[in-house]
Enzyme design. Structure first.
Site, mmCIF file in Angstrom:
data_model
loop_
_atom_site.group_PDB
_atom_site.id
_atom_site.type_symbol
_atom_site.label_atom_id
_atom_site.label_comp_id
_atom_site.label_asym_id
_atom_site.label_seq_id
_atom_site.Cartn_x
_atom_site.Cartn_y
_atom_site.Cartn_z
ATOM 1 N N SER A 62 0.782 -1.234 0.000
ATOM 2 C CA SER A 62 0.000 0.000 0.000
ATOM 3 C C SER A 62 0.816 1.288 0.000
ATOM 4 O O SER A 62 0.248 2.371 -0.129
ATOM 5 C CB SER A 62 -0.963 0.015 1.195
ATOM 6 O OG SER A 62 -0.262 0.024 2.412
ATOM 7 N N LYS B 149 -5.077 5.182 8.825
ATOM 8 C CA LYS B 149 -3.900 5.836 8.262
ATOM 9 C C LYS B 149 -4.042 7.358 8.277
ATOM 10 O O LYS B 149 -3.061 8.077 8.513
ATOM 11 C CB LYS B 149 -3.652 5.321 6.846
ATOM 12 C CG LYS B 149 -3.203 3.862 6.830
ATOM 13 C CD LYS B 149 -2.997 3.332 5.423
ATOM 14 C CE LYS B 149 -2.530 1.873 5.469
ATOM 15 N NZ LYS B 149 -2.312 1.297 4.119
#
Length: 335
Positions: A240, A285
């Protein structure tokens, strides 16, 4: 009388203690938490030959933290909106232990790094190459429509008649399908070529995403790069951070500071054509990025709505992006 009461009291305490231990064991075996993880200033872990690290700002890699659920964490998760509880089977393939899963994710991290290097070097005017011999199947999910059609060790050479050299290429072609559509695969098994058709299913971790339920890696990496690039992510795994790797590499090769002195975080896989793909744990995140001082957060288009929801009360700007060029265009307009 007192002795009888004391015995009942102790018996009750013991029963409660046993029940709590049993519950704790059940939770730890079956569930995991997803929480905001660490952020990493990428200039501290990436070094590009002939590159410069004189930028005043920073590009940050963002992560999530995952660990087995227990009773104290269950209480914390109940009051913290940014700690999610997930079934372990949604994260780790049945029959795998955490060590095997982390090894698999580290292989994907290595692949994402190489793809990011190729994409960034092309943007910088170089002519890198990345080669592979197809997508090798590591494991089949129990609920996969490919079960009993595809097996560990199979090498997927073509998808819908088009050659795939890398696992990333296969993922991109499969996810371009709608859920329930058939995917035509050319598979090499023990030296024989087989034609196999598999319908897609919905990803268990990414709603609306079409997958065929197999774990894959690229067979025989052959990166050919004109510059030496070192990336040290330690124990961090998964694909990612690809988009952010590409940005830091470009920044070290660029005569100007792409960050314009700002702290910029983000996430998203990156493909060889510069597309930025969706990821898991977007809200966690965003929270981690804000906690560590980031002003801007780049989110894959398919994750942007959830990212913006998390950012509402935090004061961090979320920018939705589909391609690396979207990020570069946005950065070029920063003051």
């Amino acid at each position: 009388m007192k002795s009888s009461f004391l015995k009942r009291y102790l018996r009750t305490i013991i029963i409660i203690a046993i029940a709590l231990v049993a519950l704790n064991y059940y939770l730890s075996k079956n569930y995991t938490i997803i929480a905001p993880g660490i952020t990493v200033d990428l200039k501290n872990i990436i070094t590009v030959e002939n590159g410069s690290k004189n930028e005043k700002g920073s590009f940050f890699l963002t992560t999530v933290s995952s660990r087995s659920l227990d009773l104290p964490l269950l209480i914390i998760a109940a009051v913290d909106p940014y700690i999610n509880i997930e079934k372990k089977e949604q994260m780790i393939p049945p029959g795998w232990d955490m060590k095997k899963y982390m090894e698999y994710m580290k292989r994907w991290m290595e692949e994402s790094q190489k793809i990011a290097e190729v994409v960034a070097l092309k943007k910088a005017g170089y002519s890198p190459e990345i080669r592979g011999d197809g997508a090798q199947v590591v494991e089949i999910m129990p609920e996969s429509p490919a079960k009993n059609k595809i097996f560990p060790g199979d090498i997927i050479k073509k998808v819908d008649g088009e050659k795939v050299n890398l696992a990333d290429e296969m993922v991109k072609k499969v996810t371009a399908h709608k859920i329930g559509e058939n995917v035509a695969l050319e598979v090499e098994r023990k030296g024989k070529i087989l034609e196999i058709t598999v319908p897609t299913m919905e990803s268990g971790s990414e709603k609306g995403k079409a997958v065929i339920g197999v774990y894959i890696t690229t067979l025989n990496w052959k990166p050919i790069l004109p510059l030496n690039i070192k990336i040290d992510t330690g124990e961090i795994g998964g694909p990612s951070a690809g988009s952010m790797f590409a940005l830091e590499i470009l920044n070290q090769l660029s005569p100007e500071d792409l960050t314009k002195g700002k702290k910029i975080a983000g996430t998203g896989t990156i493909s060889l054509n510069g597309d930025i793909g969706e990821i898991g744990g977007i809200q966690q995140k965003v929270v981690a990025a804000h906690r560590d001082g980031a002003e801007i957060f780049f989110a894959p288009e398919k994750n942007a709505k959830d990212a913006m929801e998390a950012a509402k009360k935090l004061g961090i700007k979320v920018v939705s992006v589909k391609k690396l060029d979207d990020i570069l265009d946005y950065l070029s307009k920063l003051k």
